[in-house]
Design an enzyme around this catalytic site. Sequence first.
Site, short mmCIF file in Angstrom:
data_model
loop_
_atom_site.label_atom_id
_atom_site.label_comp_id
_atom_site.label_asym_id
_atom_site.label_seq_id
_atom_site.Cartn_x
_atom_site.Cartn_y
_atom_site.Cartn_z
CD GLU A 92 47.38 47.98 43.76
OE1 GLU A 92 47.21 48.91 44.55
OE2 GLU A 92 46.46 47.23 43.40
CB CYS A 105 50.19 38.94 46.99
SG CYS A 105 48.60 38.98 46.15
CB CYS A 112 40.76 41.67 36.44
SG CYS A 112 40.20 39.95 36.50
CB CYS A 116 34.58 38.81 40.98
SG CYS A 116 35.27 37.42 40.06
CB CYS A 119 37.19 41.43 43.01
SG CYS A 119 38.96 41.52 42.73
CB CYS A 334 42.20 38.65 49.13
SG CYS A 334 43.41 37.41 48.84
N1 SAH Z 1 41.58 35.93 39.45
C1 SAH Z 1 42.10 35.04 40.45
C2 SAH Z 1 43.19 35.64 41.30
C3 SAH Z 1 43.00 37.01 41.87
S1 SAH Z 1 41.94 37.25 43.22
C4 SAH Z 1 40.98 34.50 41.30
O1 SAH Z 1 39.84 34.90 41.10
O2 SAH Z 1 41.23 33.62 42.11
C5 SAH Z 1 42.66 36.52 44.62
C6 SAH Z 1 41.63 36.13 45.67
O3 SAH Z 1 41.05 37.29 46.30
C7 SAH Z 1 40.46 35.37 45.08
O4 SAH Z 1 40.10 34.28 45.87
C8 SAH Z 1 39.39 36.44 45.09
O5 SAH Z 1 38.13 35.90 44.96
C9 SAH Z 1 39.67 37.12 46.41
N2 SAH Z 1 38.96 38.38 46.60
C10 SAH Z 1 38.57 39.27 45.67
N3 SAH Z 1 37.91 40.32 46.22
C11 SAH Z 1 37.88 40.09 47.56
C12 SAH Z 1 37.37 40.80 48.69
N4 SAH Z 1 36.76 41.98 48.54
N5 SAH Z 1 37.53 40.26 49.92
C13 SAH Z 1 38.17 39.08 50.08
N6 SAH Z 1 38.71 38.38 49.06
C14 SAH Z 1 38.56 38.86 47.81
#
Ligand code: SAH
Length: 344
Positions: A92, A105, A112, A116, A119, A334
């Site tokens: 995406e 983006c 991944c 987390c 996410c 995000c």
């Molecule tokens: N792996 C990298 C880049 C991808 S995530 C990282 O962890 O930074 C991009 C951003 O989106 C990160 O700050 C991540 O923590 C955030 N993110 C992930 N899930 C989210 C959610 N449900 N709500 C808001 N931000 C989120």
Amino acid sequence: MPKHDLRDLSIEELEGLLSGWQEKPYHARQVFSWVHKKGISDFSAMSDLSDDLRKKLASRFFIGSLGLAKIFKSSDGTEKFLLRLGDKDLVEAVSIPSANRVTGCISTQVGCKFRCSFCASGISGFKRNLSVAEIIAEALFLKYKSSQKKLTHIVFMGTGEPFDNYDCVMKAIRIINSPFGLNIGARRITISTSGIIPGIKKLADEGLQVELSVSLHAADDATRDLIMPVNKIYPLKELIPACRDYFKKTNRQVTFEYIMIKGFNSDLKNAADLGKILKGMDSKVNLIPANPVKELKIEAPSDKEISQFKNALSASGINVTLRKPRGEDIEAACGQLRFSYEKK
Ligand code: SAH
């Protein structure tokens, strides 16, 4: 001989290759201009090159185009593209217009590894790294195929962990940054990491003026352990000093992303802890109200809680902003990106 995607090459590599073919190296600039500045993917259309050279290039290279599997348009102008790679894997990429910029983006991996808990990207696990050509193809797609037909900024905040695909991401950035490529200034390119310390250290030595964002989301190790398994390998007690060293070395501010998750990390004690660990560091905190992910039960705190948290941080001398979510209605915000489309 298997063909390679031409966009894997830097201009210097293409010049070297042309010299080896007894061709003038300046043809590399013409080729780059067709590919990166006009979005052309057909050698036969490169009308300022000799027939011979076009054929030679086509016999060794291809310029893969990304298939558009699906497009989602948000009422706020954000467009999310589900793109099909050469091997049918999906990624995406999102085009986010705002006042006088269009931010792309971009994903760096299919899936991944980092899982987390808030996410969507890690839900289906990890498939593979994207190549340099595929990362650049996403940027070119956003520039030439989005409604905006414009790309001024890039954030590596799509699916995947940029520092888990370090070399490809750096090479892609250099090509995107090059005056012969998309020519997007390094300061308009942001790498977001879940906190991979060796990546932060390496980046400090790259001599690139890119922006670095670190996904923090908690101010103490016990809390961060619960939502980011990567914290067990690179805990805050080492991550924060690594960010301080990054600033010392580069004089570049780090942005800390902090997702606000209701009932988990958003009370005034958390704000005080965050203020403490960042004390004295020239940095920024970007608060992001958690975006909902269907499979994961997370919610953003109330506006009141968010502003109390923000004010408390501010009062402790931290430079803090609140990020407005974009493309929420199309799951383009995000953490809402996922590569599997069957699951939708
Ligand atoms: N792996 C990298 C880049 C991808 S995530 C990282 O962890 O930074 C991009 C951003 O989106 C990160 O700050 C991540 O923590 C955030 N993110 C992930 N899930 C989210 C959610 N449900 N709500 C808001 N931000 C989120």
